[in-house]
Design a protein around this motif. Structure first.
Motif: not given
Length: 314
Positions: A17-22, A92-100, A243-247
């Motif tokens: 959640i915090a990283w999604g704000s980066t 988009l940058a956040a959503t690509l990390q959802a492959t983690m 949750l990162n790409p959601v935020v």
């Protein structure tokens, strides 16, 4: 056990959640085109502050282990994530990390012999499908450099997170975070000076952005993330990272004017469903339900229950 898993999952969720704000903070507040400087300011001051607070240095093998983890989780990850944030739209940058999750499951299977199970793999794939729907909102052409940076950040952190779990840290999470931040920050300083030159001027918005990323996005987030990583399967923790790409999407819509429609809403629903479905507490609840049905003599209904019933009769 079930309540502990949900509580641990909730604490771990603070990190993505915090990283999604980066992304939105980088786009809106930080000096432009200075990813290495931003990475240094985010990591090193926070690490030195925590190290001064804990006053504990690594011992034995943990000198080189802390250096390896610091390079993977901080020294490489921070520049890559900031580069992705500069080169790509925030959502988009956040959503690509959802492959983690898939990357972490693959590395954990190899290094930890931790089998993810069909349910967890399916949950990750549902999350990736949700990511695909979220990405549909991105307009225009996408930077190749940004894409490589985003996927590179996934690869280095997948390895770093699994190594941390394999090595079983001998200290509390705050101390462990301080070692990694200092190691990664010290590696970044000469690189930032060589590539980007002298530090840029910092105005009040930039200072506020760095303060947010350092305290919330680094100290708090990494402490919560490693708390979960040392107590839960690596695959389950990585799913919480969805949750990162959601935020990132929600903040991109709210502050950067990015598009949002029905496909993005469906994508978010799939992502959240994948996060929940992949948690250990859900697997425990399913096993208990099946055991209760067998005890009560309820006929099997799922394919697995039907196969099991046939084997018992045989």
């Amino acid at each position: 056990m079930e309540s502990i898993s949900w509580r641990t999952a909730a604490i771990t969720a603070v990190a993505p959640i915090a990283w999604g704000s980066t992304y939105v903070v980088t786009e809106q507040l930080l000096p432009p085109d200075r990813p290495l400087f931003a990475a240094v300011v985010r990591a090193l001051p926070a690490g030195l502050l925590l190290l001064a607070y804990r006053r504990r240095l690594p011992q034995g093998d943990w000198w080189w282990r802390s250096a390896v983890l610091g390079v993977l989780n901080i020294g490489l990850f921070f520049p890559l994530i900031f580069l992705a944030a500069y080169e790509l739209p925030g959502g988009l940058a956040a959503t690509l990390q959802a492959t983690m999750p898939l990357a972490v499951m693959a590395v954990a299977w190899r290094l930890l012999r931790e089998r993810p199970g069909a349910a967890r793999i399916a949950a990750a794939l549902v999350g990736v499908l949700g990511v695909g729907l979220l990405v549909l909102r991105s307009p225009g052409q996408v930077s190749t450099v940004g894409l490589l940076a985003a996927f590179g950040s996934v690869a280095v952190t997948a390895l770093g997170f699994v190594l941390l779990k394999r090595w079983e840290p001998p200290v509390d999470m705050v101390t462990l975070v301080s070692w990694q931040l200092v190691a990664g920050g010290l590696v970044l300083v000469p690189v930032a000076l060589a590539v980007e030159g002298a530090p840029p001027a910092i105005d009040l918005p930039a200072a506020a952005g760095f303060l947010w990323l350092g305290v919330v996005g680094t100290i708090l987030a990494y402490t919560c993330w490693f708390h979960g990583l040392t107590r839960m399967p690596a695959g389950a923790v990585s799913l919480i990272g969805l949750l990162n790409p959601v935020v990132g999407t929600l903040l991109g819509v709210a502050f950067a004017g990015e598009l949002f429609g029905w496909s993005q809403a469906l994508g978010m629903a799939l992502v959240l469903g994948g996060v929940v479905a992949g948690q250990p507490a859900v697997a425990v609840a399913v096993r208990r339900r099946r055991a209760t049905r067998r005890t009560a003599g309820v006929p099997p209904t799922t394919p697995r229950e039907l196969v099991g019933a046939g084997a018992r009769r045989g």
